[in-house]
Write an enzyme that holds these catalytic residues in place. Structure first.
Site, PDB file in Angstrom:
ATOM      1  N   TRP A  13      29.796  40.866  46.168  1.00 53.55           N
ATOM      2  CA  TRP A  13      30.037  41.570  47.427  1.00 53.55           C
ATOM      3  C   TRP A  13      30.558  40.648  48.533  1.00 53.55           C
ATOM      4  CZ3 TRP A  13      25.004  45.044  47.942  1.00 53.55           C
ATOM      5  CH2 TRP A  13      25.008  45.985  46.912  1.00 53.55           C
ATOM      6  N   HIS A  98      31.978  29.503  43.255  1.00 51.13           N
ATOM      7  CA  HIS A  98      33.061  30.446  43.555  1.00 51.13           C
ATOM      8  C   HIS A  98      34.158  29.709  44.330  1.00 51.13           C
ATOM      9  CE1 HIS A  98      35.337  33.735  45.255  1.00 51.13           C
ATOM     10  NE2 HIS A  98      34.854  34.473  44.276  1.00 51.13           N
ATOM     11  N   GLU A 100      35.864  30.465  46.780  1.00 52.19           N
ATOM     12  CA  GLU A 100      35.739  30.507  48.249  1.00 52.19           C
ATOM     13  C   GLU A 100      34.704  29.497  48.730  1.00 52.19           C
ATOM     14  OE1 GLU A 100      35.124  34.762  48.538  1.00 52.19           O
ATOM     15  OE2 GLU A 100      37.194  35.055  47.862  1.00 52.19           O
ATOM     16  N   GLU A 170      38.272  32.619  36.968  1.00 54.62           N
ATOM     17  CA  GLU A 170      38.889  33.319  38.084  1.00 54.62           C
ATOM     18  C   GLU A 170      40.101  32.537  38.583  1.00 54.62           C
ATOM     19  OE1 GLU A 170      35.882  36.190  40.045  1.00 54.62           O
ATOM     20  OE2 GLU A 170      35.841  34.303  41.133  1.00 54.62           O
ATOM     21  N   GLY A 176      41.504  38.702  45.127  1.00 55.66           N
ATOM     22  CA  GLY A 176      41.746  39.446  46.359  1.00 55.66           C
ATOM     23  C   GLY A 176      43.218  39.669  46.660  1.00 55.66           C
ATOM     24  N   SER A 215      40.977  40.511  40.930  1.00 52.10           N
ATOM     25  CA  SER A 215      41.610  41.825  41.055  1.00 52.10           C
ATOM     26  C   SER A 215      41.342  42.743  39.861  1.00 52.10           C
ATOM     27  CB  SER A 215      43.117  41.681  41.322  1.00 52.10           C
ATOM     28  OG  SER A 215      43.331  40.981  42.535  1.00 52.10           O
ATOM     29  N   GLY A 236      35.269  41.623  42.714  1.00 51.97           N
ATOM     30  CA  GLY A 236      35.095  41.537  44.165  1.00 51.97           C
ATOM     31  C   GLY A 236      35.342  42.886  44.809  1.00 51.97           C
ATOM     32  N   GLY A 237      36.554  43.089  45.290  1.00 55.54           N
ATOM     33  CA  GLY A 237      36.901  44.286  46.065  1.00 55.54           C
ATOM     34  C   GLY A 237      36.451  45.603  45.438  1.00 55.54           C
TER      35      GLY A 237
HETATM   36  P1  PGA Z   1      38.568  40.376  43.668  1.00 52.42           P
HETATM   37  O1  PGA Z   1      37.499  39.160  43.798  1.00 52.42           O
HETATM   38  O2  PGA Z   1      38.063  41.263  42.541  1.00 52.42           O
HETATM   39  O3  PGA Z   1      38.528  41.073  44.996  1.00 52.42           O
HETATM   40  O4  PGA Z   1      39.880  39.767  43.355  1.00 52.42           O
HETATM   41  C1  PGA Z   1      36.967  38.550  42.671  1.00 52.42           C
HETATM   42  C2  PGA Z   1      36.044  37.407  43.074  1.00 52.42           C
HETATM   43  O5  PGA Z   1      36.311  36.741  44.087  1.00 52.42           O
HETATM   44  O6  PGA Z   1      35.030  37.145  42.388  1.00 52.42           O
END
Ligand code: PGA
Length: 254
Positions: A13, A98, A100, A170, A176, A215, A236-237
């Site tokens: 999330w 992750h 990020e 990933e 994203g 994605s 994610g999204g």
């Molecule tokens: P996303 O993010 O599905 O929005 O691309 C995946 C993630 O960051 O784990």
């Protein structure tokens, strides 16, 4: 004959959902996925919603994961959360590394080499994220990047524990962005990761679950999840709405 790997669909999330939002989500999700079989489901809420989600998912087939964790038991680490703080409230595991956190919060491979075994020692399931940038892929450095991350981040995990780690491949350019790795790209990278684990332990390579993330949506999940080395998805999204997340869980179910 090896045990089949049970797929895991985990929803990351990120910094979305208050406790009230999380409660509304879980109320909508649980009836949608109650009859699905042969799949594990995880949600990864922000720290402040963990306790509420552990309480609201008790007795269901949903596991609750944190989004990061420190490796130390306690100490002068302002803003951090220790493994024992997660187990105290029955959290099942945690995302680690992750992209990020790596990019925005300086989470290094050196720290991850301590975090992954710390999670396992506390009985937490780590979801270790790895993946290349767009430039690294264009330069032909994807395998080099994955090798370096996998080897360093798992370096202190004992061989008999390696199979308990969940690895999420990933590609950073797919997170994203709406760009998904092609099935060929995703399968190739996940098979490469499994082979890297196999260099440490063949048994671990057979049991380690490798997720694809970047994605993942209801309309591309089935194709990705059918690939031989992909054992689930980190979403994610599309994990923010109960309907789309449940559809992805359904794509992984028996
Ligand atoms: P996303 O993010 O599905 O929005 O691309 C995946 C993630 O960051 O784990």
């Amino acid at each position: 004959m090896n045990e089949p790997r049970i797929p895991l669909i985990a929803g990351n999330w990120k910094m979305h959902k208050t406790i009230a939002d999380a409660e509304a989500f879980i109320g909508a999700l649980l009836p949608r996925i109650a009859t699905y079989d042969g799949v594990e489901v995880g949600i990864c809420p922000p720290f402040l919603a963990l306790q509420a989600m552990v309480d609201s998912t008790r007795g269901s087939n949903v596991q609750v994961f944190a989004q990061t964790m420190h490796y130390a038991e306690s100490g002068a680490f302002t803003g951090e959360v220790a493994p024992g703080m997660l187990t105290e409230i029955d959290v099942h595991g945690t995302i680690l590394g992750h992209s990020e956190r790596r990019e925005l919060c300086g989470e290094t491979d050196k720290a991850l080499a301590q975090k992954v075994p710390a999670a396992l020692e506390h009985g937490l399931t780590p979801i270790l994220c790895v993946g290349e940038t767009e430039e690294e892929r264009e330069r032909g450095d994807t395998e080099r990047k994955l090798r370096q991350q996998i080897q360093e981040d798992l370096s202190r995990v004992p061989e008999d524990q390696l199979g308990r780690v969940v690895i999420a491949y990933e590609p950073i350019w797919a997170i994203g962005t709406g760009l998904t790795a092609t099935p060929e790209q995703a399968q190739e990278a996940c098979a490469f990761i499994r082979a890297l684990v196999g260099q440490r332990s063949e048994a671990a390579a057979q049991s380690v679950r490798i997720l694809y993330g970047g994605s993942v949506k209801p309309d591309n999940a089935a194709e990705l999840l059918a690939l031989p080395d992909i054992d689930g998805a980190l979403v994610g999204g599309a994990s923010l709405e109960a309907e789309s997340f449940a559809a992805i869980v359904g794509a992984a179910a028996r």
